[in-house]
Scaffold this motif. Structure first.
Motif, short mmCIF file in Angstrom:
data_model
loop_
_atom_site.label_atom_id
_atom_site.label_comp_id
_atom_site.label_asym_id
_atom_site.label_seq_id
_atom_site.Cartn_x
_atom_site.Cartn_y
_atom_site.Cartn_z
N ALA B 362 0.84 -1.20 0.00
CA ALA B 362 0.00 0.00 0.00
C ALA B 362 0.87 1.24 0.00
CB ALA B 362 -0.90 -0.01 1.24
N GLY B 363 1.97 1.17 0.76
CA GLY B 363 2.89 2.30 0.77
C GLY B 363 3.44 2.56 -0.61
N SER B 364 3.78 1.49 -1.25
CA SER B 364 4.31 1.63 -2.60
C SER B 364 3.28 2.28 -3.51
CB SER B 364 4.70 0.23 -3.10
OG SER B 364 5.18 0.29 -4.40
N VAL B 365 2.03 1.83 -3.35
CA VAL B 365 0.95 2.41 -4.16
C VAL B 365 0.82 3.91 -3.86
CG1 VAL B 365 -1.54 2.46 -4.45
CG2 VAL B 365 -0.33 0.27 -4.41
N ILE B 366 0.80 4.20 -2.57
CA ILE B 366 0.64 5.61 -2.18
C ILE B 366 1.80 6.44 -2.70
CG2 ILE B 366 0.53 7.17 -0.21
CD1 ILE B 366 -0.73 4.80 1.34
N HIS B 367 2.97 5.86 -2.59
CA HIS B 367 4.17 6.52 -3.09
C HIS B 367 4.03 6.77 -4.59
CE1 HIS B 367 8.36 7.56 -2.35
NE2 HIS B 367 8.68 6.97 -3.50
N GLY B 368 3.61 5.73 -5.27
CA GLY B 368 3.48 5.85 -6.72
C GLY B 368 2.36 6.79 -7.11
N MET B 369 1.33 6.85 -6.27
CA MET B 369 0.18 7.70 -6.59
C MET B 369 0.35 9.10 -6.01
SD MET B 369 -2.22 6.07 -8.29
CE MET B 369 -3.67 7.03 -7.96
N HIS B 370 1.50 9.40 -5.50
CA HIS B 370 1.75 10.72 -4.92
C HIS B 370 0.76 11.06 -3.84
CE1 HIS B 370 4.82 11.36 -7.88
NE2 HIS B 370 3.98 10.90 -8.77
N GLU B 371 0.77 10.26 -2.84
CA GLU B 371 0.01 10.55 -1.63
C GLU B 371 -1.48 10.35 -1.76
OE1 GLU B 371 1.87 10.85 1.05
OE2 GLU B 371 3.48 10.73 -0.43
N GLU B 372 -1.91 9.69 -2.81
CA GLU B 372 -3.33 9.41 -2.89
C GLU B 372 -3.61 8.14 -2.11
OE1 GLU B 372 -5.97 11.27 -4.31
OE2 GLU B 372 -6.71 9.81 -2.85
N THR B 450 -7.96 -1.21 -6.41
CA THR B 450 -6.67 -0.55 -6.55
C THR B 450 -5.99 -0.90 -7.87
OG1 THR B 450 -6.45 -0.80 -4.18
CG2 THR B 450 -4.49 -0.12 -5.38
N PHE B 451 -5.98 -2.17 -8.14
CA PHE B 451 -5.11 -2.58 -9.25
C PHE B 451 -5.85 -2.89 -10.54
CE2 PHE B 451 -2.54 -3.47 -5.51
CZ PHE B 451 -1.34 -2.88 -5.89
N LEU B 452 -7.10 -3.31 -10.40
CA LEU B 452 -7.79 -3.77 -11.60
C LEU B 452 -8.63 -2.66 -12.20
CD1 LEU B 452 -8.78 -7.30 -10.28
CD2 LEU B 452 -6.68 -6.58 -11.43
N GLY B 453 -9.27 -2.99 -13.28
CA GLY B 453 -10.16 -2.04 -13.91
C GLY B 453 -9.40 -0.90 -14.56
N ALA B 454 -10.18 0.13 -14.86
CA ALA B 454 -9.57 1.29 -15.51
C ALA B 454 -9.19 2.31 -14.45
CB ALA B 454 -10.57 1.91 -16.48
N PRO B 455 -8.17 3.12 -14.72
CA PRO B 455 -7.79 4.14 -13.75
C PRO B 455 -8.94 5.11 -13.53
CG PRO B 455 -6.14 3.92 -15.47
CD PRO B 455 -7.31 3.11 -15.91
N ARG B 456 -9.20 5.46 -12.26
CA ARG B 456 -10.23 6.45 -11.95
C ARG B 456 -9.59 7.78 -11.57
NH1 ARG B 456 -11.68 1.74 -10.04
NH2 ARG B 456 -10.80 2.16 -7.97
N PHE B 457 -8.46 8.01 -12.17
CA PHE B 457 -7.82 9.31 -11.95
C PHE B 457 -7.19 9.74 -13.26
CE2 PHE B 457 -4.95 5.86 -11.13
CZ PHE B 457 -3.77 6.20 -11.77
N GLU B 458 -6.84 10.95 -13.32
CA GLU B 458 -6.27 11.48 -14.54
C GLU B 458 -4.82 11.05 -14.64
OE1 GLU B 458 -6.52 15.82 -16.55
OE2 GLU B 458 -7.61 15.48 -14.68
N ILE B 492 -1.85 12.48 -12.39
CA ILE B 492 -0.86 11.84 -11.55
C ILE B 492 0.03 10.97 -12.40
CG2 ILE B 492 -0.53 10.29 -9.60
CD1 ILE B 492 -3.32 11.12 -8.66
N ALA B 493 1.31 11.19 -12.24
CA ALA B 493 2.26 10.37 -12.98
C ALA B 493 2.61 9.17 -12.13
CB ALA B 493 3.51 11.19 -13.29
N VAL B 494 1.88 8.07 -12.35
CA VAL B 494 2.10 6.89 -11.53
C VAL B 494 3.39 6.22 -11.94
CG1 VAL B 494 1.11 4.73 -10.79
CG2 VAL B 494 -0.37 6.61 -11.43
N HIS B 495 4.13 5.77 -10.96
CA HIS B 495 5.38 5.09 -11.29
C HIS B 495 5.58 3.93 -10.35
CE1 HIS B 495 7.24 6.81 -7.73
NE2 HIS B 495 6.59 7.92 -8.03
N GLU B 496 6.30 2.98 -10.79
CA GLU B 496 6.65 1.87 -9.90
C GLU B 496 7.71 2.35 -8.93
OE1 GLU B 496 6.17 -0.47 -8.09
OE2 GLU B 496 6.18 -2.26 -9.36
N SER B 497 7.68 1.77 -7.75
CA SER B 497 8.64 2.18 -6.75
C SER B 497 10.01 1.60 -7.06
CB SER B 497 8.18 1.72 -5.39
OG SER B 497 6.91 2.23 -5.13
#
Lengths: 501, 674, 518, 102
Positions: B362-372, B450-458, B492-497
């Motif tokens: 989850a931390g990694s996700v939050i990190h990648g999502m810039h605090e989302e 979190t991981f599946l489906g389509a992104p619900r953010f820009e 949000i520029a999502v990136h892998e940790s």
């Protein structure tokens, strides 16, 4: 007084011992006469000669008194007067008190434009009165001594002739004092009528020898005598003259009165009280009744003195009430005096301690007072610690001593006094007394509040402290602390004085 | 050698702490990066892991009955007969804990170097983290209750400090305080328990206590069962606080305010399990008191269920995990409560693996999502964060109880014991099983949202945005961290940790898969290993056959699968979810607001005490006591003013008073004389 | 240094006073003069500390009851003597005093700018009075020091205090005085009793220990006397409901005043109980045990609750003192070794941690001239080093294990539990509320964003402030981790204390609530 | 010649004494008050003389001489004070001297 049937030569000649013990009286009397004559010289020099003579007389008196260690009580003039360690002790106190008052008054009189030699002469005569008062063994001597003292003081109180308050005080004091003297005298007369003698001891002898002779008239006589003394020491409800007089009198005179006069009244009171046998020797019933009267008086005096002092804003008047309060504590000593080991010694000690701190306090007040005794309201003291830290410190020491905070003379004396009362089983009285003294702390500390915790108001006026006054104040501070720290000596002296009586 | 285990983190703490306090904190000093402090901290905890491992190996070689290493450091307090040493004792039970703490701890430290890379005060963070490890190790290694309590409060302190780590956000600071205070309520019980133990047994040393009890739940002579029950319950209050059980669980969800590695280490893997450690350590008390056992089991089961209900509706990724932690802790207590201490401890270990994994993921996700943190604003991260995705999947499967993963073994063991043990009951089993279904459901929900489906953010362009050198400060400072990314770069520029963070994930994933094999049913190594300490598992109650065990296992597996599948189906179609939510809106609302427990506590305890305190102060202290005090002064003043009036100034009034006094005196005397 | 061997204690006691008087000679005009005055005072207090450390080194716990004794007859008429002596119980309080004094002095270097000379004179005089009270073996002497301590404190509060300083100073003085005057009456009575029983007046405490007083009922002599003493001591402690002078005095006093007041003056109450109240009146202690434990418990909870809602930091700390000193009372009245030791230790702890708290409050007060909690927020960000020290002291105050506070509270509650588990359970809630008010205050002052622009540019701890705080922080940990250092020198004295306080002297000896009964 | 019974004289004395005291209590004029005080003292003198006669003891009569002397001195001082008062206040009324109070 014995009926004078034949002329007995021993009444007209005096032994060397008797002359020796009378020396202090001679010195003061002689000094007073010389000073009176010296006042003629006032054209020559307005103030110095009488001042010097007075001071010299007083210190000579002190010196003689201290050097005088009577082996035992010496009775003089056919038993009308005693010269013993008790009177000797008190004489020293009076003389010192007077000396200090004189020293403090010097510049005060200058400032007030009252630099008259009579002032010092009057003080000398009143001291002589006090000395006789403390040694009187006969009611008539006592009366004369009392009047000698009082008359001089009446004048001193009204010394600021042009001042309305001074006049008022003198007048009140005079009228009430004379009336009280008359009552005392009437009591004496009644006792004389019952016992056929005016000797103080004779009264009790009769009461013991012939209980049947104890009539209501006799009791009334005793009551009137006691009344006279209660008035002089200003015990409630006979205290009412005191605040007014103390307030109206010139400051150094007030100081002299609170110490010398009060000490004298108490000294005589002690002597009469003991010699009359009100404490010892009399029957159980008598003792109990006097106990009750003194108990009530003591409580009333302490309560009125302390609580009314709380409400005062004028320092002089406040100290007057505080003086009443201290009378109350001393009466505690009377209540319990003889029933405990220390009893009267504690009282004596307290009188001395009180004299020391009060002299000091009034000396400071004299220095602080403005023209016409103004400037003695609490707020006038604001920021005194800034303007004159040493005087502020000295006054604090005196006030704390009056409040009974260690390590001061006031504490040591109070400790001794209350401790003896507890020994006599008067615990409730002592509890009342300490609670009253807790109240007293408030108004004493209030002065400290103004001196230390308020900012100075107005422009700081320069205080000029004469060397005489400075020495007097310093001496009192040292004595207050010394007696407070090492009370043993003073206790021993007081004990010796009382035992010698 | 034992003392090295806590000493290493302590040294790490001191180095980092002093360096921070004097070298970094003062104004104008150079800020240190995360690298060096992190390395020091990680090194320290790794060293302590190595020592733990050595101890473990040493223990392996010992005779099972005397399997322990002891070391007395110095005498802590010695007053009369009361005597407490700072001493360590590692036996079969706590060696597992030290391994988990130092092992998982090392991974999380490592992860933190990456995660906290852009923090303002990493020195402080690593100091705290090491301090925590020190305290936690004291907790599990201490040979007596006071030493344990030292660690117990120490971890509470670190939890407080770390939850409120980003203290400029007042809400976070408040969450930290809440954690500390609620824990203190627990400690209150703990203290009373200690007092009662000491006054009853005259010692607080574990070994001495155990010897007093002898074996098989027999009570020491002259000690009434009520006292044992009272002790057990008092201590359990402590556990409720530390391990977030009803009614003291409320701090744990709020504790998610801390940095995510903290949530992983403290609020999932280690600290919160110290309650289970305490109960297992003092198992002889609990086995001596059936009442206490049932309370523990009931509280555990109910907490498990209750927390799961809340977890279903939470939107914050960390909150879901937090409630799931509460729920899993409930399981562990259920295990202990039915006498299966080894099952409880087993679950502690597996849970440490997969929950740490999930949190770090989850931390990694939050990190990648810039605090989302809102899972409704995520989705479709599978492709963007593949390593995180896969490891998270393993964790989810483990917690859901997918067979042959670690969670399956431990959870199933507890379920079975809840049913079969003498102190268990079908009801407990039923509640636990329902919870298992719900767990599967909400974890899958979390996963798929979190991981599946389509992104619900820009989604922003990746152009020029590399993780290592971000163009903006996303230094995890929540006070102003939110939306920074959105401001500068649209979307949000999502990136892998980085590998530093994903490597621990992978290791934990492996552990989550294989960790369960130490507890293979009927051949459980761990049960055997723990037997000398916590006693053997109770034999199944008569009338429960082996076939029943298989059936129950099947039921629970089935339940998990149902949960997973339903969740997949539901959350594939989000409009369906919304429709369903609308149907049961009241329930949804209650659950989303966590049964309003915080509000109820606020209204029932916090506010009244505050109001009452205010009343005491203004209404009693000032208005009564002080008024009495001042009243004495007033009365004195008033007396003075009154008496003063007699002093009229008139000469003749004075004279009258004289006369009155004279008459009074004379009258009294004449009357009395005769 | 004449007679340093034979009059060691006198030297310690009067050393500060000597320095105080010598300091009067320093012309304290201008900055240089003021600095000289400050340094001189600091030197004086440091030397006193140094001398008292040698007291610690030379004190032998296995030796006589009282060591370094000096006896000089003082007022033989009343049996009062100048008797000094030290046992374990006084030893640590002496060290606490001499240890804190330099810190308090150093802590007020920049806070006090006017009337510098008087200020330091009073501080040193106060030290003499406090030390004197701790070493007196004569109740009269004790009383003298006890009262003498009031005046400097009164002036310190009244002159250098805050807005309501006069009211606070007066309240402090009168409150304390009323209590001690009744104690004075009891002292008279004791001396008198000694005369009746032993044939001579004596106010020597050791002699008074031998008195046999009728006790066991409320109106018995012992009970009344005990209450008279207890009133004085309870006011000083201060025990609920006699505590209301404390918040005012603390809030208004200058920093050093608050430090000394909290750290040492409050200990006079506990010390009085230990030195006089308990051993002279054993039956009454047993008789009033429950009453005082209830009051102590109320104080703990009440103090904590009221502290919680205080808007002023110093007031909060003041009420926290009420709460902490409540522990001292229940520990003392538990009358077993664990409780009493804990109680004593708690007194030292409270001295250290509350002293430090007041110093810390002084630090921000100097910068911001307000103590209103709401005026702060986010200070952590601006003054990180300050925040660290504050945190450590806060933790010590909430009795976190590893800090000094824990050892004391734990032992007290453990000891009290044996006597009355129910009350102890209530008292233990203090642990919770203690955390609530301290951490809440900490949060409001230290955490959150810096909202007040005035807080933006505060300077962190200066070197001088570090020097003041560092020894306290060190003490917090030393006392928390190795309390045996203290217990070693304390144990025999505490045991003797308990023996005296539980020996029924009007009846055959029998131990009450003894720790060793099991 | 009838001998007057001593008790008659004594009662007379006491009456005079209390008349004197009453004078102090109720008269406003200070001069009159001074006279009242003289009255009291003279009542005392008379008492002394009576007792002296009754007891056949000279002491009482000797006392009277002293008292008379003192009374004279007292009057002198008293009158002096009255004059001083009159100078500042222009009045000898007791109502005028009530500034010092409470």
């Amino acid at each position: 007084m014995e009926p004078l049937k034949t002329i007995r030569p021993e009444l007209l000649t005096m032994s060397e011992e008797q002359i020796r013990v009378l020396m202090p009286y001679f010195v003061v009397f002689g000094g007073a006469i010389v000073a009176m004559l010296g006042s003629v010289l006032k054209k020559l020099s307005p103030k110095w000669p009488v001042f010097i003579i007075t001071l010299a007389t007083l210190f000579a008196g002190v010196w003689v008194s201290i050097g005088l260690i009577p082996e035992g009580p010496v009775t003089l003039f056919n038993g009308m007067m005693a010269a013993d360690s008790f009177s000797n002790f008190f004489n020293t106190v009076f003389l010192l008190a007077a000396a200090l008052s004189v020293m403090v008054s010097f510049r005060y009189l200058d400032r007030e434009g009252l630099q008259l030699p009579e002032y010092n002469v009057l003080i000398l005569f009143s001291v002589l009165g006090m000395m006789l008062l403390a040694s009187a063994l006969d009611f008539i001597v006592l009366f004369i001594a009392l009047e000698l003292m009082s008359l001089a003081v009446y004048v001193l109180v009204g010394f600021r002739r042009a001042d309305r308050r001074s006049n008022e005080a003198a007048m009140k004091y005079f009228i009430l004092g004379s009336a009280a003297s008359a009552v005392l005298l009437y009591g004496t007369a009644l006792l004389y009528g019952c016992t056929g003698t005016t000797a103080i001891k004779g009264v009790v002898h009769l009461a013991q020898a012939e209980p049947a002779a104890v009539t209501p008239v006799f009791v009334l006589g005793v009551a009137m005598v006691v009344f006279g003394f209660l008035f002089k020491v200003a015990a409630a409800p006979f205290h009412m003259w005191m605040p007014d007089v103390y307030e109206g009198a010139p400051v150094p005179v007030t100081g002299f009165m609170t110490t010398g006069l009060k000490a004298a009244a108490f000294a005589a009171f002690f002597r009469v009280f003991i010699n009359l046998g009100l404490a010892q020797g009399a029957t159980e019933v008598v003792q109990r009744h006097f106990h009750d009267i003194f108990w009530v008086c003591a409580v009333l005096t302490m309560v009125i003195g302390n609580f009314v002092a709380l409400t005062q804003t004028n320092l002089k008047r406040m100290l007057a009430y505080s003086s009443i309060a201290h009378t109350g504590y001393l009466l505690v000593g009377f209540v319990t005096g003889t029933r405990s080991e220390l009893g009267f010694a504690a009282g004596t000690m307290y009188v001395v301690a009180y004299a020391i701190m009060n002299l000091g306090a009034f000396a400071v007040l004299t220095l602080l007072s403005g023209k016409d005794d103004s400037g003695l309201n609490l707020h006038d003291l604001s920021g005194l610690s800034r303007r004159h830290p040493i005087l502020a410190f000295a006054l604090s020491v005196f006030l704390l001593s009056m409040a009974g905070i260690p390590p001061t003379a006031g504490f040591a004396a109070k400790y001794l006094l209350f401790s003896s009362a507890v020994q006599a089983g008067e615990i409730s009285l002592v509890v009342i007394a300490v609670l009253c003294s807790a109240v007293s702390v408030y108004y004493y500390l209030r002065v400290l509040v103004y001196m230390y915790m308020h900012e100075p108001i107005g422009s700081p006026q320069t205080l000029r402290v004469s060397i005489w006054a400075g020495v007097a104040v310093a001496a009192m501070v040292v004595l207050t602390l010394q007696v407070g720290l090492i009370p043993e000596r003073m206790v021993n002296i007081a004990k010796k004085a009382v035992i010698g009586m | 050698m034992l003392f090295w285990i806590p000493l290493f983190p302590l040294i790490g703490f001191l180095i980092n702490g002093i360096w921070y306090a004097f070298g970094q904190a003062p104004a104008g000093r150079k800020k240190a990066g995360a690298g060096l402090p992190g390395a020091i901290a990680t090194g320290a905890i790794f060293a302590s892991f190595v020592v733990s491992l050595m101890i473990f190996i040493q223990l392996l070689g010992q005779d099972p009955e005397h399997r322990a290493v002891e070391q007395i450091l110095f005498n802590w307090m010695s007053v009369g007969k009361f005597h407490v040493d700072v001493a360590f004792r590692i036996d079969a039970l706590n060696t597992l804990f030290t391994l988990v703490i130092t092992g998982v701890g090392t991974l999380i430290h490592l992860y933190s170097i990456g995660y906290m890379g852009h923090d303002e005060t990493p020195g402080k963070f690593f100091a705290y983290l090491n301090l925590f490890c020190f305290a936690m190790l004291m907790l599990v290694m201490g040979s007596s209750l006071p030493v344990l309590f030292l660690g117990w409060e120490g971890v509470g302190l670190c939890s407080y400090l770390l939850i409120g780590y980003w203290y400029t956000d007042i809400e976070k600071a408040k969450a930290g305080k809440k954690a500390f205070v609620v824990n203190r309520i627990g400690d209150f019980g703990f203290l009373l328990g200690m007092f009662l133990i000491y006054s009853t047994f005259g010692t607080l040393d574990f070994e001495s206590l155990r010897h007093l009890f002898g074996h098989a739940g027999s009570l020491p002579e002259g000690v009434s069962p009520q006292v044992i029950t009272a002790i057990s319950l008092f201590l359990f209050v402590g556990c409720m606080g530390k391990s977030a059980q009803i009614p003291l669980y409320v701090w744990l969800p709020d504790a998610m305010a801390g940095p995510t590695p903290v949530s992983a280490l403290i609020h999932a893997a280690t600290m919160v399990t110290s309650g289970i450690y305490l109960v297992s350590r003092l198992n002889f008390f609990y086995t001596g008191s059936p009442t206490a056992m049932s309370v523990v089991a009931a509280v555990g089961a109910f907490t498990a269920f209750f927390a799961a209900t809340i977890a279903i509706t939470q939107r914050d990724i960390k909150k879901v995990l937090a409630y799931s932690t509460v729920s899993q802790l409930g399981y562990m207590f259920l295990g202990c409560g039915v006498g299966a201490f080894s099952a409880g401890v087993f679950h502690v270990i597996t849970h440490a693996f997969f929950k740490a994994l999930l949190f770090l993921g989850a931390g990694s996700v939050i990190h990648g999502m810039h605090e989302e943190q809102d899972i409704w604003k995520m989705g479709g991260l599978k492709s963007k964060m593949p390593r995180t995705y896969w490891t998270f999947a393993v964790g989810t499967a483990a917690i859901c109880g997918v067979p042959l993963l670690s969670g399956f073994f431990s959870k199933d063991e507890i379920l079975w014991k809840a049913f079969s043990s003498p102190s268990g009951s079908p009801w407990l089993w039923f509640l636990a099983a329902i919870t298992a279904v719900m767990t599967a459901f909400y974890m899958t929900r979390l996963f798929s949202l979190t991981f599946l489906g389509a992104p619900r953010f820009e989604v922003a362009e990746h152009a020029g945005h590399s993780h290592d050198h971000p163009g903006h400060d996303h230094g995890h400072d929540h006070g102003h961290g939110h939306g920074h990314g959105a401001k500068k770069v649209k979307g949000i520029a999502v990136h892998e940790s980085p590998l530093l963070m994903t490597l621990p994930l992978m290791i934990l994933a492996v552990l989550s898969i294989v960790g369960g094999y130490v507890g293979w049913p009927h051949a459980s190594w761990i049960e055997h290993w723990l037997e000398p300490v916590v006693g053997g598992g109770h034999e199944a109650a008569s009338g429960v056959s082996e076939s029943l065990e298989w059936i129950l296992m099947g039921v629970s597996v089935l339940g998990a699968l149902i949960g997973i599948l339903t969740s997949f189906r539901v959350y594939r179609n989000l409009s369906l979810v919304e429709a369903m939510t609308r149907n049961v809106q009241w329930l949804h609302k209650i659950l989303e607001n966590k049964w309003y427990i915080d509000e109820i506590y606020e209204a029932v305890f916090v506010r009244p005490i505050q109001v009452f305190s205010q009343l005491l102060w203004k209404g009693f202290d000032v208005a009564v006591i002080d008024r009495i005090v001042v009243g004495f002064g007033r009365v004195s003043q008033w007396t003075g003013e009154t008496v003063r009036v007699i002093q009229t100034g008139s000469l003749q009034v004075y004279a009258l008073m004289l006369l009155a006094g004279l008459i009074g005196t004379a009258g009294f005397l004449i009357y009395g004389w005769h | 240094m004449a007679g340093i061997d034979t009059h060691f204690l006198s030297w310690i006691v009067f050393l500060p006073l000597l320095f105080a008087f010598a300091g009067l000679l320093i012309p304290a005009k201008g900055t240089a003069g003021q600095t000289a005055m400050r340094l001189w005072t600091l030197l004086g207090s440091l030397i006193t500390f140094g001398v008292s450390v040698s007291l610690y080194i030379n004190y032998r716990p296995e030796g006589a009851d009282f060591q370094f004794t000096e006896t000089v007859p003082w007022i033989s008429t009343l049996g009062a003597s100048y008797a000094l002596g030290v046992d374990g119980i006084s030893l640590w309080l002496i060290l606490l005093t001499t240890f804190l004094m330099p810190l308090a002095i150093l802590g007020s270097f920049s806070a006090i700018e006017n009337r510098v000379k008087e200020y330091y004179f009073l501080l040193l005089a106060l030290e003499t009075a406090m030390l004197g009270a701790f070493v007196s073996l004569d109740i009269f002497l004790f009383y003298v020091f006890w009262e003498a301590m009031l005046i400097p404190m009164y002036l310190l509060i009244g002159i250098w205090g805050g807005k309501e300083r006069i009211y606070a100073a007066m309240k402090f003085f009168l409150y304390t005085l009323v209590g001690s005057l009744l104690m004075l009456v009891a002292i008279f009575y004791l001396a008198h009793q000694h005369k009746l029983q032993m044939g001579a007046y004596s106010t020597n405490i050791l002699d008074l220990y031998k008195l046999q007083l009728e006790g066991g009922t409320f109106w018995s002599a012992q009970s009344i006397l005990f209450l008279a003493f207890a009133l004085a001591f309870a006011i000083k402690v201060p025990l609920f409901p006699l505590h209301t002078w404390l918040p005012d005095a603390h809030v208004q006093a200058p920093t050093a005043g608050s430090v000394i007041l909290a750290a040492v003056l409050l200990k006079m109450g506990g010390y009085g109980f230990m030195r006089i109240g308990f051993p002279i009146f054993p039956e009454s202690v047993a008789y009033f045990q429950l009453t005082f434990m209830i009051l102590g418990t109320i104080a703990i909870v009440y103090g904590a609750w009221v502290a919680m809602v205080q808007p002023d930091i110093k007031k909060l700390v003041a009420y926290s003192s009420v709460s902490h000193m409540g522990y001292v009372i229940i520990g003392l009245f538990s009358l077993n070794e664990i409780g009493v030791t804990g109680s004593y230790y708690q007194m030292l702890n409270h001295g250290i941690s509350t002293g430090a708290l007041f110093l810390l409050v002084g630090v921000i007060y100097e910068r911001r001239h307000t103590r209103d909690i709401s005026a702060f927020g986010g200070i952590s960000k601006v003054m990180p080093m300050f925040a660290i020290v504050f945190m450590i002291i806060t933790l010590s105050s909430v009795a976190l294990p590893g800090t000094n506070g824990f050892v004391g509270e734990f032992l007290i509650l453990l000891g009290a539990w044996k006597v009355n588990p129910g009350l102890t359970a209530v008292a233990t809630t203090g642990v919770i509320f203690g955390a609530v008010y301290m951490l809440w205050m900490f949060q409001r002052v230290m955490f959150g964003p810096v909202t007040n622009p005035e807080n933006q540019k505060l300077k962190d701890l200066s070197l001088r402030e570090w020097t003041v705080l560092a020894p306290l922080v060190a003490a917090v940990f030393v006392m928390g981790i190795y309390p045996n250092l203290f217990f070693e020198k304390l144990e025999p004295s505490i045991q003797r204390f308990i023996m005296k306080s539980t020996t029924n002297r009007t009846a055959p000896p029998q131990s009450l609530f003894s720790d060793n009964s099991k | 010649m009838h001998q007057i019974e001593p008790w008659v004289v004594l009662s007379f004395c006491s009456i005079i004494f209390f008349i004197g005291f009453t004078g102090v209590l109720i008269r406003r004029n200070i001069l009159v008050i001074l006279m009242s005080i003289e009255l009291m003292l003279n009542a005392v003198n008379l008492t002394f003389v009576t007792f002296s006669k009754q007891l056949n003891h000279l002491g009482g009569q000797m006392s009277v001489f002293f008292i008379i002397t003192v009374a004279a001195a007292e009057s002198a001082v008293g009158l002096g004070l009255v004059i001083a008062m009159f100078r500042t206040l222009r009045s000898v009324d007791t109502d005028e001297i009530q500034i010092l109070r409470e």
